[in-house]
Write an enzyme that holds these catalytic residues in place. Structure first.
Site, PDB file in Angstrom:
ATOM      1  N   CYS A  54      14.036 -29.161  -5.448  1.00 19.64           N
ATOM      2  CA  CYS A  54      13.134 -29.730  -4.454  1.00 19.64           C
ATOM      3  C   CYS A  54      12.733 -28.635  -3.474  1.00 19.64           C
ATOM      4  O   CYS A  54      13.254 -27.526  -3.499  1.00 19.64           O
ATOM      5  CB  CYS A  54      13.836 -30.829  -3.677  1.00 19.64           C
ATOM      6  N   ASN A  79      17.998 -29.543  -1.242  1.00 18.72           N
ATOM      7  CA  ASN A  79      17.557 -29.014  -2.529  1.00 18.72           C
ATOM      8  C   ASN A  79      18.792 -28.599  -3.310  1.00 18.72           C
ATOM      9  O   ASN A  79      19.605 -27.823  -2.804  1.00 18.72           O
ATOM     10  CB  ASN A  79      16.642 -27.798  -2.318  1.00 18.72           C
ATOM     11  N   GLY A  80      18.918 -29.126  -4.515  1.00 20.28           N
ATOM     12  CA  GLY A  80      20.052 -28.740  -5.355  1.00 20.28           C
ATOM     13  C   GLY A  80      20.716 -29.947  -5.951  1.00 20.28           C
ATOM     14  O   GLY A  80      20.138 -31.045  -6.000  1.00 20.28           O
ATOM     15  N   TYR A 108      10.582 -19.451 -13.409  1.00 19.47           N
ATOM     16  CA  TYR A 108       9.613 -20.543 -13.363  1.00 19.47           C
ATOM     17  C   TYR A 108       9.492 -21.257 -12.016  1.00 19.47           C
ATOM     18  O   TYR A 108       8.391 -21.578 -11.567  1.00 19.47           O
ATOM     19  CB  TYR A 108       9.977 -21.583 -14.445  1.00 19.47           C
ATOM     20  N   THR A 128       2.288 -20.489 -14.854  1.00 21.60           N
ATOM     21  CA  THR A 128       3.368 -19.608 -14.428  1.00 21.60           C
ATOM     22  C   THR A 128       3.464 -18.302 -15.223  1.00 21.60           C
ATOM     23  O   THR A 128       3.866 -17.279 -14.678  1.00 21.60           O
ATOM     24  CB  THR A 128       4.703 -20.384 -14.419  1.00 21.60           C
ATOM     25  N   ASP A 143       4.428 -17.532 -22.735  1.00 21.12           N
ATOM     26  CA  ASP A 143       4.840 -18.499 -21.703  1.00 21.12           C
ATOM     27  C   ASP A 143       6.042 -17.932 -20.960  1.00 21.12           C
ATOM     28  O   ASP A 143       6.719 -17.031 -21.454  1.00 21.12           O
ATOM     29  CB  ASP A 143       5.165 -19.872 -22.314  1.00 21.12           C
ATOM     30  N   ASP A 144       6.273 -18.494 -19.739  1.00 20.91           N
ATOM     31  CA  ASP A 144       7.424 -17.994 -18.972  1.00 20.91           C
ATOM     32  C   ASP A 144       8.735 -18.432 -19.628  1.00 20.91           C
ATOM     33  O   ASP A 144       9.741 -17.738 -19.569  1.00 20.91           O
ATOM     34  CB  ASP A 144       7.363 -18.496 -17.526  1.00 20.91           C
TER      35      ASP A 144
HETATM   36  O1  LIG Z   1       9.101 -26.179 -23.201  1.00 18.54           O
HETATM   37  P1  LIG Z   1       8.656 -27.146 -22.141  1.00 18.54           P
HETATM   38  O2  LIG Z   1       9.626 -28.281 -22.012  1.00 18.54           O
HETATM   39  O3  LIG Z   1       7.265 -27.590 -22.328  1.00 18.54           O
HETATM   40  O4  LIG Z   1       8.778 -26.418 -20.738  1.00 18.54           O
HETATM   41  C1  LIG Z   1       8.268 -25.139 -20.472  1.00 18.54           C
HETATM   42  C2  LIG Z   1       6.883 -25.190 -19.912  1.00 18.54           C
HETATM   43  O5  LIG Z   1       6.838 -25.999 -18.716  1.00 18.54           O
HETATM   44  C3  LIG Z   1       6.415 -25.197 -17.620  1.00 18.54           C
HETATM   45  O6  LIG Z   1       5.029 -25.373 -17.367  1.00 18.54           O
HETATM   46  P2  LIG Z   1       4.430 -26.418 -16.290  1.00 18.54           P
HETATM   47  O7  LIG Z   1       3.302 -27.118 -16.887  1.00 18.54           O
HETATM   48  O8  LIG Z   1       5.533 -27.278 -15.754  1.00 18.54           O
HETATM   49  O9  LIG Z   1       3.982 -25.560 -15.029  1.00 18.54           O
HETATM   50  P3  LIG Z   1       3.052 -24.297 -14.797  1.00 18.54           P
HETATM   51  O10 LIG Z   1       1.626 -24.810 -14.707  1.00 18.54           O
HETATM   52  O11 LIG Z   1       3.547 -23.751 -13.500  1.00 18.54           O
HETATM   53  O12 LIG Z   1       3.207 -23.318 -15.895  1.00 18.54           O
HETATM   54  C4  LIG Z   1       6.681 -23.777 -18.026  1.00 18.54           C
HETATM   55  O13 LIG Z   1       5.815 -22.889 -17.347  1.00 18.54           O
HETATM   56  C5  LIG Z   1       6.399 -23.817 -19.497  1.00 18.54           C
HETATM   57  O14 LIG Z   1       5.011 -23.716 -19.734  1.00 18.54           O
HETATM   58  N1  LIG Z   2      15.644 -31.061  -7.255  1.00 19.12           N
HETATM   59  C1  LIG Z   2      16.424 -31.242  -6.228  1.00 19.12           C
HETATM   60  O1  LIG Z   2      16.749 -30.344  -5.478  1.00 19.12           O
HETATM   61  C2  LIG Z   2      16.928 -32.660  -6.080  1.00 19.12           C
HETATM   62  C3  LIG Z   2      17.792 -32.974  -4.885  1.00 19.12           C
HETATM   63  C4  LIG Z   2      18.658 -34.196  -5.142  1.00 19.12           C
HETATM   64  N2  LIG Z   2      19.702 -33.901  -6.105  1.00 19.12           N
HETATM   65  C5  LIG Z   2      17.802 -35.350  -5.610  1.00 19.12           C
HETATM   66  O2  LIG Z   2      17.823 -35.702  -6.773  1.00 19.12           O
HETATM   67  O3  LIG Z   2      17.084 -35.896  -4.801  1.00 19.12           O
HETATM   68 MG   LIG Z   3       3.820 -23.547 -17.888  1.00 23.81          MG
END
Ligand SMILES: O=P(O)(O)OC[C@H]1O[C@H](OP(=O)(O)OP(=O)(O)O)[C@H](O)[C@@H]1O
Ligand SMILES: NC(=O)CC[C@H](N)C(=O)O
Ligand SMILES: [Mg+2]
Length: 505
Positions: free
Chosen positions: A2, A101-102, A256, A302, A364-365
């Site tokens: 978060c 967050n966490g 990411y 990303t 991809d990242d």
């Molecule tokens: O293998 P998967 O389960 O598909 O997950 C990986 C993908 O998800 C994320 O993209 P996302 O669309 O969340 O965000 P971005 O636009 O920042 O790349 C990440 O950048 C990869 O593209």
């Molecule tokens: N992604 C997070 O940091 C989530 C915070 C908290 N564990 C929730 O689920 O709200």
């Molecule tokens: Mg992506």
């Protein structure tokens, strides 16, 4: 992962918190919330949705005061119900509000302790409500005249009781704003200041980009285990509160989670991603010196930074072959697999002329569940590509995350129990390239050599807090798999603090 933000200012904080939350939106798209403090009262607005949908003018005008905290949520525990959106509030001691967050890894045990020993009731299934109540209980052991030292003592006891990843920001009614970071520094948190005619304002946030937008100068990251207290005069107090702190930040922030224009633990994320591109290029050249790639194409958004650097390193043309619909959010952090699958095609569209008759390297990242890459490879073929190669700037993701990224189940991860070549086959690539884990760490260290250790658990299955075993992971799977989440849905109960005379919804 978060996003959290806190602000102690010399003028109303509502708009500045809103602006900060909009630039932290990439850390959570499920719910947003803001709580301010005004004349001894807390004012709250939180709901499911994006920042722009949650806060309307009528809410903003109600969020009065020069002190406040905010949150954007991506659920990793409990449900995605509105009742579990943040900040959370407890009335005792003093009146306390917290955004987190966490993910705590011992929240079940803590919940039990809170009930039986601390005589506190937890009303949701959120681990963040547990964290707030542990902090409240420990703070309650101090006297009425709370000093910075008292607050740091309470944080010290929080660290002794809580396990997992947590970066939290809190308000203590009448005393000020506090933030603390887990003893391994898994989740990020930074603070900075802004000088105004009326005095110094202090902002605490998950990422430095939030400070940039508000005109704050980045002071530094909170060290692992460290706490910061900003009193009502705006004076900053900091102290190390952990017994054995070590810096082992989550390396997936660099892969990411974080924005590239953020600086985390002294490393520009943009820089670490560029290095990832170079290292990946080296691996491709090592394994395949006679490569026949015609064009390198990133999968927005990303991967862009690393893909551009990779292309330059290989000496191959870089082209934008996929256009992104800017009105669709990040797919990986969407709550359900059905929604994630549908969103890839809604989000990305191929530009045929960049593919027709070419050998393309898609970058991809990371590959997590494989939702994106499977569909993208299919789209590249439909657009007329000759060969489709696939490269991931991160190593294979094979193990669940327990510190605040919603990857709770190993078998939902496409690389779990599979070799790199098997993943390549499964996603339909002609050839696949993954980053080496050592190269990923080196990429980050090249930007900040002081980053000796990381939490790399999603890649190597080694959990830095040392408390994760098969029993824990089995229980997590039983409660948070996609199948279970689909069945339980989300309970849309409205929870608000009814402490204002004006109407609100
Ligand atoms: O293998 P998967 O389960 O598909 O997950 C990986 C993908 O998800 C994320 O993209 P996302 O669309 O969340 O965000 P971005 O636009 O920042 O790349 C990440 O950048 C990869 O593209
Ligand atoms: N992604 C997070 O940091 C989530 C915070 C908290 N564990 C929730 O689920 O709200
Ligand atoms: Mg992506």
């Amino acid at each position: 992962m978060c996003g959290i933000v806190g602000l102690m200012a010399n003028q109303p904080v509502n708009q500045a918190l809103y602006d900060a939350l909009t630039v932290l939106q990439h850390r959570g798209q499920d719910a947003a919330g803001m709580m301010t403090w005004h004349e001894g009262r807390f004012l709250l607005r939180k709901s499911n949705g994006l920042v722009r949908d949650v806060f309307h003018t009528r809410h903003m005008t109600r969020l009065k005061g020069n002190l406040g905290i905010g949150h954007v949520r991506y659920p990793t525990a409990g449900s995605s119900s509105e009742a579990e959106s943040q900040p959370f509030y407890v009335n005792s001691p003093y009146g306390l509000a917290l955004a987190h967050n966490g993910n705590l890894t011992n929240s079940d045990q803590l919940k039990q302790e809170l009930y039986t020993s601390d005589l506190r009731h937890i009303n949701t299934s959120s681990d963040s409500e547990v964290l707030l109540n542990v902090f409240a209980h420990e703070l309650g052991k101090q006297g009425h005249h709370l000093t910075p030292e008292d607050i740091f003592d309470a944080v010290r006891r929080v660290h002794r009781r809580c396990r997992g990843g947590y970066a939290a920001v809190a308000m203590i009614n009448g005393f000020g704003m506090v933030a603390f970071r887990d003893p391994q520094g898994i989740r990020p948190v930074v603070f900075g200041t802004r000088n105004t005619e009326d005095g110094q304002d202090v902002m605490i946030a998950s990422e430095s980009v939030a400070l940039d937008v508000g005109g704050f100068e980045l002071a530094r990251d909170l060290a692992p285990g460290e706490a910061i207290f900003v009193d009502m005069r705006g004076e900053i107090h900091t102290q190390q509160c952990a017994d054995r702190p070590i810096l082992a930040p989550c390396i997936f922030e660099h892969v990411y989670l974080a924005r590239p224009d953020s600086i985390l633990d002294g490393a520009y994320v943009y820089g670490t991603r560029m290095q990832m591109g170079r290292k990946l290029g080296d691996r491709i050249l090592r394994e395949w010196p006679e490569q026949d790639i015609d064009v390198v194409i990133p999968i927005p958004d990303t991967s862009r930074t690393s893909a551009l650097e990779l292309a330059q390193h290989l000496g191959v043309t870089f082209r934008e072959g996929f256009m992104k619909n800017r009105y669709i959010g990040r797919t990986f952090i969407m709550p359900g697999q059905t929604q994630r699958k549908k969103s890839v095609r809604q989000k990305l569209n191929a530009i045929d002329i960049e593919f027709a008759g070419k050998n393309v390297l898609l970058v991809d990242d990371s590959i997590v569940r494989g939702t994106t890459c499977k569909q993208i490879i299919q789209m590249a073929r439909e657009a007329g590509a000759n060969k489709v190669y696939f490269a991931s700037a991160a190593p294979p993701v094979r193990y669940p995350n327990v510190y605040g990224i919603d990857m709770p189940v190993a078998k939902e991860l496409i690389a779990h129990g599979r070799s790199e070549a098997e993943v390549g086959e499964l996603i339909g690539a002609d050839r696949i390239f993954y980053q080496d884990l050592e190269d990923l760490k080196a990429a980050c260290r090249e930007v900040n050599p002081q980053l000796e250790q990381f939490d790399c658990s999603v890649f190597d299955g080694e959990y830095i807090t040392g408390d994760i075993d098969d029993n824990y992971l089995n229980a997590l799977e039983a409660s948070r798999s996609d199948a279970v989440k689909q069945k339980s849905g989300s309970a849309h109960s409205v929870v608000d603090l009814h402490n204002d005379v004006e109407d609100h919804d």
